[in-house]
Design a protein around this motif. Sequence first.
Motif, PDB file in Angstrom:
ATOM      1  N   GLN A  81       4.862  10.024  -5.478  1.00  0.00           N
ATOM      2  CA  GLN A  81       4.633   8.748  -6.147  1.00  0.00           C
ATOM      3  C   GLN A  81       4.301   7.611  -5.184  1.00  0.00           C
ATOM      4  N   PHE A  82       4.413   7.854  -3.889  1.00  0.00           N
ATOM      5  CA  PHE A  82       4.347   6.748  -2.930  1.00  0.00           C
ATOM      6  C   PHE A  82       3.316   6.990  -1.826  1.00  0.00           C
ATOM      7  N   ARG A  83       2.288   7.725  -2.146  1.00  0.00           N
ATOM      8  CA  ARG A  83       1.282   8.063  -1.150  1.00  0.00           C
ATOM      9  C   ARG A  83       0.453   6.835  -0.787  1.00  0.00           C
ATOM     10  N   GLN A  84       0.213   6.645   0.490  1.00  0.00           N
ATOM     11  CA  GLN A  84      -0.625   5.544   0.959  1.00  0.00           C
ATOM     12  C   GLN A  84      -2.090   5.971   0.982  1.00  0.00           C
ATOM     13  N   ASP A  85      -2.977   4.991   1.018  1.00  0.00           N
ATOM     14  CA  ASP A  85      -4.379   5.297   1.245  1.00  0.00           C
ATOM     15  C   ASP A  85      -4.532   5.956   2.613  1.00  0.00           C
ATOM     16  N   VAL A  86      -5.470   6.890   2.718  1.00  0.00           N
ATOM     17  CA  VAL A  86      -5.664   7.589   3.992  1.00  0.00           C
ATOM     18  C   VAL A  86      -6.192   6.602   5.029  1.00  0.00           C
ATOM     19  N   PRO A  87      -5.431   6.366   6.095  1.00  0.00           N
ATOM     20  CA  PRO A  87      -5.885   5.405   7.106  1.00  0.00           C
ATOM     21  C   PRO A  87      -6.824   6.072   8.109  1.00  0.00           C
ATOM     22  N   GLU A  88      -7.424   5.268   8.936  1.00  0.00           N
ATOM     23  CA  GLU A  88      -8.236   5.832  10.016  1.00  0.00           C
ATOM     24  C   GLU A  88      -7.373   6.688  10.923  1.00  0.00           C
ATOM     25  N   LEU A  89      -6.153   6.233  11.153  1.00  0.00           N
ATOM     26  CA  LEU A  89      -5.239   6.944  12.028  1.00  0.00           C
ATOM     27  C   LEU A  89      -3.820   6.737  11.508  1.00  0.00           C
ATOM     28  N   TYR A  90      -3.134   7.814  11.177  1.00  0.00           N
ATOM     29  CA  TYR A  90      -1.762   7.657  10.702  1.00  0.00           C
ATOM     30  C   TYR A  90      -0.893   7.080  11.815  1.00  0.00           C
ATOM     31  N   GLY A  91      -0.079   6.107  11.417  1.00  0.00           N
ATOM     32  CA  GLY A  91       0.752   5.413  12.387  1.00  0.00           C
ATOM     33  C   GLY A  91       0.163   4.122  12.883  1.00  0.00           C
ATOM     34  N   ASP A  92      -0.995   3.707  12.299  1.00  0.00           N
ATOM     35  CA  ASP A  92      -1.596   2.450  12.770  1.00  0.00           C
ATOM     36  C   ASP A  92      -0.944   1.225  12.135  1.00  0.00           C
ATOM     37  N   GLY A  93      -0.051   1.443  11.152  1.00  0.00           N
ATOM     38  CA  GLY A  93       0.712   0.333  10.561  1.00  0.00           C
ATOM     39  C   GLY A  93      -0.038  -0.500   9.561  1.00  0.00           C
ATOM     40  N   LYS A  94      -1.241  -0.081   9.163  1.00  0.00           N
ATOM     41  CA  LYS A  94      -2.017  -0.870   8.209  1.00  0.00           C
ATOM     42  C   LYS A  94      -1.707  -0.404   6.791  1.00  0.00           C
ATOM     43  N   HIS A  95      -1.369  -1.354   5.953  1.00  0.00           N
ATOM     44  CA  HIS A  95      -0.967  -1.057   4.575  1.00  0.00           C
ATOM     45  C   HIS A  95      -1.947  -1.699   3.616  1.00  0.00           C
TER      46      HIS A  95
END
Length: 287
Positions: free
Chosen positions: A271-285
Motif C-alpha cells: 500500500q505504500f510503494r513510492q514512485d520508482v526513483p532514478e536511484l533508490y536512496g536518493d531521498g526524493k519523495h
Amino acid sequence: MPARPSRRLLLTGALTLSVTAVTGCGVRLEDDAPDLPFVPRREPIPGEGALLAVLGALDEGTELHAAQRADLLRDALTEAAVPAEVIEHATAPGSDAETAAAFEASVRECGPGLLQLVGQLTATERITTPLGRKSRLWTAPGTGTWRRGEVAATALQATRATMYALDVIAGQAKEPGQGVVAKAALAAAEELRDLSARQATAAGDDVEPTPLGYERPDDLSGTAGRDWVVGSFVRLQAAYADCFARLDDDRDAALEVTGWMVTAERISRAQFRQDVPELYGDGKHQS
C-alpha cells in the motif's frame, strides 16, 4: 674538426628526451599502448573490471531511468580517471549469474569514493529488474556482528521510525474503507520488526534505546497518512544508502545493506510503494 654525431645517435637521444619528458610530467600510457622502456602502464582503478561490466549492463537496461543510472556511473568513472576509450568499450556480462556477480564484485572492490553510488546502483538493479528476483544469484544475508556496529545502529533507528509511522496509521485507520490500509500497515510493521532484529544483531553493543517518540503530521486524514508513510520509506532508503560511505572497511556489510534496501522496498509495495526513483536512496519523495 670534431666528428659530427650520427643520425642514429640523434634519434636515440631524441627518444630518451621524449621518454624523460613524458614520465617527468606524470603521464601514463593507456592499457592498449605499446610498451616503452621507463614508461609505466596505466594502473586500473580498484574494481575496474567489475565496474565496466556493471556499466555495460546498465547501458543495455530497458527499465525506467536505466540510461540515467548508466550516465551516473559513466561520469563517476570519468572523474576517477578511467580513459574515455576504456569506458566506451564497456560491455555487459553474458549471463544473469555473471551480471549479478559483477554488481556484487563492484561493491566489494571499488574505491571508497565510489562505494555509495555503486551500492545504490546495486540495490536499484535488484529492485527494478528481473535479475533481482533471482535470489539464488545473490549473496545470502549476513548473520554476524559488523565491524562498524554504530553504522548498523543508525540504520536501526531509521527502521524504528518507519515502524512507528506504520503503527500510527494502523491505529488511526478507522474511517470507512481504511481497513485494507490498516492491515497492510500492520503487516509491513511486522516485517520491518524482523529486519530490525537483524540490524540489532549487526549493531551489537552499539544499539541505542528506542526513542520515546517521533515527529508526526498533525493531520493524517484522507491520503495524508499514506503519504506520510510513503515518505517514511523514502527516508528509510536514504538512511540505508548513507551507510555505504561509512563501510569502506567492511564490504560484506555494505553488500548486506543493498539487501536491506531491497527488503524495505518489497515491504512497502502493498500500500505504500513510492514512485520508482532514478536511484533508490536518493531521498526524493514524489507524492
